[in-house]
Design an enzyme around this catalytic site. Structure first.
Site, PDB file in Angstrom:
ATOM      1  CB  SER B 245      -0.886   0.014   1.248  1.00  0.00           C
ATOM      2  OG  SER B 245      -0.076   0.221   2.395  1.00  0.00           O
ATOM      3  CD  GLU B 268       4.582  -2.787  -7.930  1.00  0.00           C
ATOM      4  OE1 GLU B 268       5.528  -3.570  -8.116  1.00  0.00           O
ATOM      5  OE2 GLU B 268       3.399  -3.084  -8.143  1.00  0.00           O
ATOM      6  CB  CYS B 305       0.823  -4.103  -9.441  1.00  0.00           C
ATOM      7  SG  CYS B 305       1.497  -5.340  -8.337  1.00  0.00           S
ATOM      8  CD  GLU B 397      -4.115   0.341  -6.442  1.00  0.00           C
ATOM      9  OE1 GLU B 397      -3.389   0.866  -5.569  1.00  0.00           O
ATOM     10  OE2 GLU B 397      -3.802  -0.679  -7.070  1.00  0.00           O
TER      11      GLU B 397
END
Lengths: 530, 530
Positions: B245, B268, B305, B397
């Site tokens: 996260s 990431e 992802c 997201e």
């Protein structure tokens, strides 16, 4: 070119702007005399303007081909050469650096610009990698994948005081950022504003002569940290190049990390550049080593990033000869002007700290500098290995021509010494034929601590080429994964992008099947020019 | 190999340690059932132990040659294949991922390890650069300079929940760090402890079989941020690999920056992976595109992802056909278990946020999941370009199979849309022959925002190879200068070192005059195998 008339204005793209947030002047560190003209200080407004122009310019500048950018860098170099006379005079006046060294630094600066031009013409810097499609691969077909490196965006460059040409307005950070395709906004160092303006006007002329957008280059003046902080915080600035103090570098890194979108900070901050005189080398030529050491120590009045501030050697008769020789050289070294009064004051404080330390003994001091305003007097001290290990304050950089020779009881203590050191730009090993085994033991330990390891030489004198690393673990730099000198420096301002099943008409130069640029690249895992 | 008996212990080098700071278990997200065995949670003590072993191991591991490390990676791959049956079963049980995808992910994981083995055997990754001495150069002779890249030190790897094999204990971060010569300490993701233990034991066995020091690999369990924070703060840890996260990644980055010696964090964090359906492509095959989109959207229950969370298209009859087709596919998609109850809850909240938004309309929802504990129900929504530009919350997201189709009035609005986007791992352009001009306009804008640009495909399905970039500008990653997938990932854990006038007997492999390794390198500015 006609003579440059200094105006005290900032260069914001093609505009001249006299800052309205106060004024300052350069000062001759030899005499303490203020120098004309008066410079106007900028603030947030000019940062905004420069950043806006830089971002606009980035969109087209980053798409220019290698030849265009190489010719641009060549033009900057030629424009600097065209003003050699007045530039050298101004540098000498503003910094007190002796004229031969200034001429050498100018030669280095223009050759650095041309070196990056050659990198651009060669073209392999884009790091092209191509994986042709494998439609029949199981369980899944492989797409066509092509990778290259693209520039990050506008770069903020903070000029350094100690290299008013090579690490300043048209220095290594600027050259590598412009080569990468990044517009540059320089915050001039306040100790050489006239030098900065002359160089800045040479760059700006090259921008116009090359038909590039004005925002490719701007030059700002600011006092204290306010303008620099605003510059690093601006959302259009995408990376930072800095050479200076640890405090200054850390402040910029904190600002960069606190942005809504953090950016990389390439800050070169401090280094004491330890020298290890191994027993064989020391006993082979102690006198010569002592003299050569002081030559390195006093180059540039000790104000080079790679100045040898620590020397480690096993207590021995040879070490006494080394010290006697070094002491004689130090005593024979006349005082010389330092770059500024504030650097001179900090140096004097550092020397006082050594002198007042109970475990530190003075060895020699150089000629006095009564007639010089910001006089740098060379100093040499000794201490013991155990005192060095016990007191971290003895590990700190004293910026200027002062060095501490650390007497070790036994060579077996050297690994412990190395382990105790902070990250450094360089380490130097003097090793004779009999020392190879010991040198081989030290080498892997030093690799973990430094960016460059010199054998049987001295750390000052950083060759600007393809294989140089001028960088190193924290705190010598903020980001030890890179170099600020040499062609690898271009990578600081690039990042990789991959294209999947890219239509051929949209293919960027260097990623085409035919390799029309003829660059070195990786094709299906194999390197070549295919 | 004999069947792995799960013990719930941490693997600290060669020692098994049952943590004494509480316990936890895996859980079957399909049923909500707790899974045996019970796992003991570690704390600072185990971090200390693992970091101490890793640092000890680093000194010798980093000096191993390419073949040794390649064989080690091959052994890990073989050891994983040897436990395929129980590993696949455990992954399915702990994560709810369907068996075929788990088998595919295992194949990807072992091929990734072997790919880095090939990189090591090929050898050019050390980035050798040699500048022979020029004793007669004026004004100064050039020394002999040799540059290579060396590993940073022990790396902390945080396993990701969504790829329990490929981005977890033996995933891309571990493979690239081990390849670089860095020992690895993994903090297992708490949603698949059994999977982590099986994989960890396979790695540990490979360490022993390869005769490597035990500290090359450790596996720790921790709940919350305490153990992870201690790991990133440990002075012996020199870099961090993380997938998860944004909050988690930023917390680790803050810890890393606050250390006495800051370290790089490769995190990431989040990506919405915008898809642009250009008018020609959309009108060519709206129905097929709609179906293919939903296949990508629902792969892995939307928990990849690179899941396509945003679709941009000009309002048109073709877009209606696309939406009808997509809606039909969504409606026909049965609910599937998500990775964990907490991920499922966050997904439901995100879907509710869309549903409650006044400018967002529902298009379709997938089959319900009453019989599943952590059920992921696919959702599709639409909004308008102006609503999207007006409300940043619509840019965030929603991790799972939910996507927002943004209706644009006119293609001329697309550059504005791109400019408003945050940094992303990927962007996708569907372009027909008639769209090439528009695609060519979007491409440079997208390059500034993403790490990979896909044409006429879908972002899910990241090919593990030489040319892949799985990374991108902040906040998709914390450091957009790198990739976490593909062979370039090794560079994250390396830094350059230069040797000046290095005595020949001390020359590291790859920097010798003869180039005995036969690697691709740079000699006096020219690339080749000379």
């Amino acid at each position: 070119m006609s003579p440059v008339e200094l105006t005290g204005e900032m260069l914001i793209g093609a505009s001249d702007v006299f800052g309205s947030s106060g004024t300052f002047t350069g000062r001759d560190p030899r005499t303490g005399e203020d120098l004309k003209p008066v410079y106007g200080l900028g603030d947030r407004t000019e940062v905004e303007q420069a950043a806006g122009l830089a971002w606009d310019a980035f969109r087209s500048y980053r798409q220019t081909d290698g030849e265009t950018r190489a010719a641009f860098l060549d033009r900057i170099a030629a424009n600097l050469e065209a003003v050699t006379g007045e530039l050298v005079t101004r540098v000498v006046t503003e910094t007190g650096i002796a004229e031969p060294r200034v001429r050498g630094e100018l030669a280095r600066t223009v050759s650095q610009l041309r070196l990056f031009g050659r990198v651009l013409r060669e073209g392999s810097w884009i790091g092209a990698r191509i994986e042709p499609p494998l439609p029949d691969r199981k369980p899944l077909p492989r797409p066509d994948l092509r990778q290259r490196k693209i520039p990050l965006g506008p770069v903020a460059v903070f000029g350094a005081s100690n290299f008013p040409l090579a690490f300043s307005v048209a220095g290594g950070d600027t050259a590598s950022a412009l080569a990468a395709g990044c517009p540059v906004i320089v915050k001039a160092h306040s100790s050489h504003p006239g030098t900065s303006e002359i160089v800045g006007r040479a760059i700006r002329a090259a921008v116009a002569e090359s038909g590039l957008p004005e925002g490719v280059f701007s030059l700002l003046y600011g006092r204290g940290s306010k303008l620099g902080t605003a510059l690093v915080a601006d959302p259009r600035v995408r990376a930072v190049g800095f050479t200076g103090s640890r405090g200054g570098g850390l402040a910029l890194a904190a600002t960069a990390a606190a942005r809504p979108v953090p950016i990389p900070v390439y800050a070169e901050m401090s280094s004491v550049n330890p020298v290890f005189l191994l027993p064989g080398a020391l006993s082979d030529a102690p006198e010569d080593l002592g003299a050569a050491f002081v030559t390195s120590l006093t180059t540039g009045t000790g104000q080079l990033c790679t100045n040898p501030g620590l020397v480690f050697a096993v207590d021995s008769p040879a070490l006494e000869i080394f010290l006697e020789s070094a002491a004689a050289s130090v005593s024979a070294t006349p005082a010389a002007p330092m770059l500024s009064q504030s650097i001179c004051s900090a140096f004097s404080e550092g020397v006082q700290r050594y002198a007042a330390h109970p475990a530190v003994q003075p060895v020699a001091a150089g000629g006095p500098g009564e007639s010089i305003d910001a006089a740098g007097v060379t100093h040499l001290f000794t201490t013991t290995g155990s005192a060095f290990l016990a007191d971290k304050s003895l590990h700190e950089e004293v910026f200027g021509a002062a060095s501490l020779v650390v007497r070790i009881e036994d060579a077996s203590a050297l690994p412990l010494i190395v382990e105790a050191l902070e990250g450094q730009l360089t380490a130097t090993i003097h090793a004779g034929a009999a020392d190879l085994h010991l040198a081989g033991q030290l080498l892997p330990e030093l690799e973990l601590k430094v960016g460059r390891i010199i054998f049987n030489g001295w750390p000052t004198g950083v060759d600007v080429g393809q294989a140089m690393v001028h960088g190193g673990p924290y705190p010598s730099t903020y980001d030890g994964r890179s170099t600020s000198v040499g062609t690898l420096a271009i990578e600081r301002f690039l990042r990789p992008v991959a294209y999947q099943d890219l239509p051929e008409p949209l293919c960027p130069a260097g990623l085409d099947d035919a390799n029309e640029l003829g660059i070195f690249r990786q094709l299906d895992g194999t390197y070549g020019r295919a």
